[in-house]
Design an enzyme around this catalytic site. Sequence first.
Site, mmCIF file in Angstrom:
data_model
loop_
_atom_site.group_PDB
_atom_site.id
_atom_site.type_symbol
_atom_site.label_atom_id
_atom_site.label_comp_id
_atom_site.label_asym_id
_atom_site.label_seq_id
_atom_site.Cartn_x
_atom_site.Cartn_y
_atom_site.Cartn_z
ATOM 1 N N ARG A 240 2.403 -8.293 18.905
ATOM 2 C CA ARG A 240 3.268 -7.131 19.135
ATOM 3 C C ARG A 240 2.868 -6.416 20.433
ATOM 4 N NH1 ARG A 240 4.306 -2.960 14.273
ATOM 5 N NH2 ARG A 240 6.112 -4.260 13.772
ATOM 6 N N GLY B 277 -2.446 6.432 -9.730
ATOM 7 C CA GLY B 277 -3.848 6.810 -9.650
ATOM 8 C C GLY B 277 -4.519 6.140 -8.475
ATOM 9 N N ILE B 278 -5.828 6.358 -8.366
ATOM 10 C CA ILE B 278 -6.621 5.787 -7.283
ATOM 11 C C ILE B 278 -7.489 4.683 -7.888
ATOM 12 C CG2 ILE B 278 -8.267 6.277 -5.432
ATOM 13 C CD1 ILE B 278 -5.801 8.059 -5.209
ATOM 14 N N ILE B 279 -7.306 3.465 -7.428
ATOM 15 C CA ILE B 279 -8.079 2.328 -7.944
ATOM 16 C C ILE B 279 -9.534 2.491 -7.507
ATOM 17 C CG2 ILE B 279 -8.337 -0.180 -7.861
ATOM 18 C CD1 ILE B 279 -5.302 -0.301 -7.255
ATOM 19 N N GLY C 89 -0.091 3.571 -5.437
ATOM 20 C CA GLY C 89 -0.756 4.874 -5.339
ATOM 21 C C GLY C 89 -0.052 5.993 -6.071
ATOM 22 N N TYR D 209 11.102 -15.001 5.371
ATOM 23 C CA TYR D 209 10.365 -14.096 6.258
ATOM 24 C C TYR D 209 10.993 -14.189 7.641
ATOM 25 C CZ TYR D 209 6.194 -11.692 8.066
ATOM 26 O OH TYR D 209 5.321 -10.792 8.625
#
Lengths: 531, 531
Positions: B387, B252-254, B249, B448
Amino acid sequence: MRRWNGWGDETTVVELPSHGEAFLAELIGPGQALADASLEQVLAKVPASRLSAHPLVSLDAEARLRHARGQSLADWLAMRSGEFGVFPDGVAFPESAAQIRQLLAWASQQDLIVIAYGGGTSVAGHINPQASDKPVLTLSLERMGKLIEIDDDSLIATFGPGANGPQVESQLRARGYTLGHYPQSWELSTLGGWVASRSSGQQSLRYGRIEQLFAGGKVETFAGTLEIPSFPASAAGPDLRELLLGSEGRFGIISEVKVRISRLAEQENFYAVFMPDWQQALAGIRRLAQARVPLSMLRLSNAGETRTQLALAGHPQQIAWLEKYLALRGAREGKCMLTFGVTGSRTQNGASLKQAKALLKGFGGVFSGTLLGKKWVENRFRFPYLRHGLWSAGYAVDTLETATDWSNVDSLLNKVEVSLRDGLGEEGERVHVFTHLSHVYGEGSSIYTTYVFRPGNSYEQALARWQRLKHAASQTIVANGGTISHQHGVGRDHAPYLAVEKGELGMAALKALSAHFDPEQRLAPGVLLEQ
Amino acid sequence: MRRWNGWGDETTVVELPSHGEAFLAELIGPGQALADASLEQVLAKVPASRLSAHPLVSLDAEARLRHARGQSLADWLAMRSGEFGVFPDGVAFPESAAQIRQLLAWASQQDLIVIAYGGGTSVAGHINPQASDKPVLTLSLERMGKLIEIDDDSLIATFGPGANGPQVESQLRARGYTLGHYPQSWELSTLGGWVASRSSGQQSLRYGRIEQLFAGGKVETFAGTLEIPSFPASAAGPDLRELLLGSEGRFGIISEVKVRISRLAEQENFYAVFMPDWQQALAGIRRLAQARVPLSMLRLSNAGETRTQLALAGHPQQIAWLEKYLALRGAREGKCMLTFGVTGSRTQNGASLKQAKALLKGFGGVFSGTLLGKKWVENRFRFPYLRHGLWSAGYAVDTLETATDWSNVDSLLNKVEVSLRDGLGEEGERVHVFTHLSHVYGEGSSIYTTYVFRPGNSYEQALARWQRLKHAASQTIVANGGTISHQHGVGRDHAPYLAVEKGELGMAALKALSAHFDPEQRLAPGVLLEQ
């Protein structure tokens, strides 16, 4: 010894067979041989160097001559005619990253232009010096070709940037590995050059393009050293490897390259299948790619290329028998040769071969076994030598290439062929054109077109003909949804067409990067970006 | 309805089974539940907006609250405590590229900060507004989630950037296709967000990371529109797709995304294999990746994760029988669960399964069939809901990740686990830590790690504990050859660690690009690049 005015080693000679000459004469007229200049004649034209002495720099006329031109057809005509144009003022042969940094500092201090030189195999004008007030220093990486280390667990090899194809493979094979990167230029082109120009090899279907093989490395720039660490993958922002790939010597001099290698495969075989016509062939190869059948190579010649290859193959009697057999099985006039390879364990290869055969049979393919596959392997790096054979017979040959999505492959291929076939129509001159697809993806394919034409009565006429053809095809490619290059890069020859695909804002972004790494714009000006 | 202070839909509740609670209590002590704030309490804290009215912008307090935080553990603590920090001044919901351009022009004119918002699933602080003199406009793409077109020959689908995982897959599956991109956040995260943050899905082994799936598209920037055409591959200079991937971001904005899709596979199965110990498991999975066995998913839990998963799985009696069976076959204490998937035609899957089983058997693997594989499929997007279950039981959970070359995987994994396990040692507090490898490559693997700890007696204490653990692990990662992110991205939380891998010159290059596309630095300042 390497030829000073053509391709490859002087001891390798590939002649056009006499029936091949007759085949071409019938198609586009008898050959028109032009006289070549001698090395002595050209050496006499090399002007005095504008450089002062530097221990790492040779000012020798022959060294400068041998680093003045690449391998495009324009380069060929320049070398054969002896009209080389601009020579570099000197050639440096650094042996380490520290020496590269020393040369860059010297270039800054002496106000020089610097051109990185790997194998000098560019076919797009990457390494040609241009006329300039500033002296030009060509920086050859040929003394930096060593394998530095191998990480056997991660299958990462670290090389100097100047290792050419045979140096890469021989050093790896001695330890049971391969890089598996085999561009047509493999005998001479280098690892650093492959990275800088986004090279693609004949077995990219298995090993990946250089984008997938390049894991990281070091680049010496005018703004400092950029070190790119190797990670298997990362989401940590834009990938700096991808800035370097395709930067074509505009951002810096690559001083070290890490590549992803593979263990040598247990087995490798290549096969030829004849498809009854182009539409079936195209549907079949697309399906093979999209079904993820794990092949290592896949190449499809259109009917024109298939006919030409069979005509120029030698052994006309054997070919006649092959054609009779194929005709009986349904592959007649208009047939297209598809070659594929399997590389891996015996189990993997057996499974891949079975899938490929079954799938192609569904599109009318006639399997011809391994004989033509073996021929392909024997001759895979021979094609560039054929320019000599054709030239002696009075014909000029060039190739050009693009890539596009499957929905556009057939249409773009036809337009490119027509643009070349009709390109010299005003002069009433015919051009022989044929095409293959050599790199296929789920999304689309590369398109690789060869064209043969007569040079006319002079080098000026030959160059004018080439320029007309090259421009017509390039314009056709970018106006019809193709990339200006799938594998040869941009250089100077394709730079005018680049903005169509990158857009104004994209071009400005690349210029911003060039200004960042090379604030005084000393590195290969005009390459990739026109300014 | 989507939860305002946690993960996913309110109707999905995942509780910690009672024997799971006992398992954790024994490891790190009894849970410490903290009281949650109510939505009304938080709404009362949303300050007046500093924005003037705009037809595309909502100034509604709840909309602003719902776009203020992502899904990191720091975000969780902020939402649960009700101490949200900074809220955006408004949320825009454009429905077209033209409206995005209109909003950017307005932002320029009104001197605003602009933050792109996809699914709000960032776990690295990408979408959190910061205190600023300039009002903050969050730009949600949720109304731009449509499939625009499909190229059936080239297998390219064009989407709006706001399509989330289920929207992408349902629109494709209706036409016989899949994207095959399944990050853990799939239920909520979006295509534009995947591209902007270099996302990776659970089946990337078959379908590729988003880098391979993203074929081109459009980006609206403060310097104009960047349109990236789709090519199967190109050597025409640096690849602009790769500038956008991971730009988070900042550029630009895709506004449009083209992706490479696949035909739905004939068959898909997942299997679990128990490896006798970690070293054998590591050697086996590395060999599987390097031998190019065409699997679609490959995941290896270490002994700590295997034990934890079996303990928390529910059905303790079934698990006891499984463990007895595995012990008889040689997989006892210290065993590691490896899960793999095959996706393709029946023929392909048969061949892949045979190769994988034979190879893993060579490393002592005990094949347990498809039951646990089916469980994995059922629960693949359930983990984020856990969570909630852990929190109610008085435990905080977070995950972090990296990737490194195979020669460093074992060492780095251990160091990261130790940094977390010992991270609260000064307070005498224990941390439960376990790890899996979920994305494997020829060169190396992702790592991970999940860690569970007690929040202490207050939200302040919980946040301080998290910050200490996160910093210790992040520092350990970058100081020991890991990338700061394999799949979560950089955001604000990882930005301080990025320079270690990009280098000073690389960071400056990214800043030059940010300045090029966003000269007034309005886009997500502080994300990716600290300035």
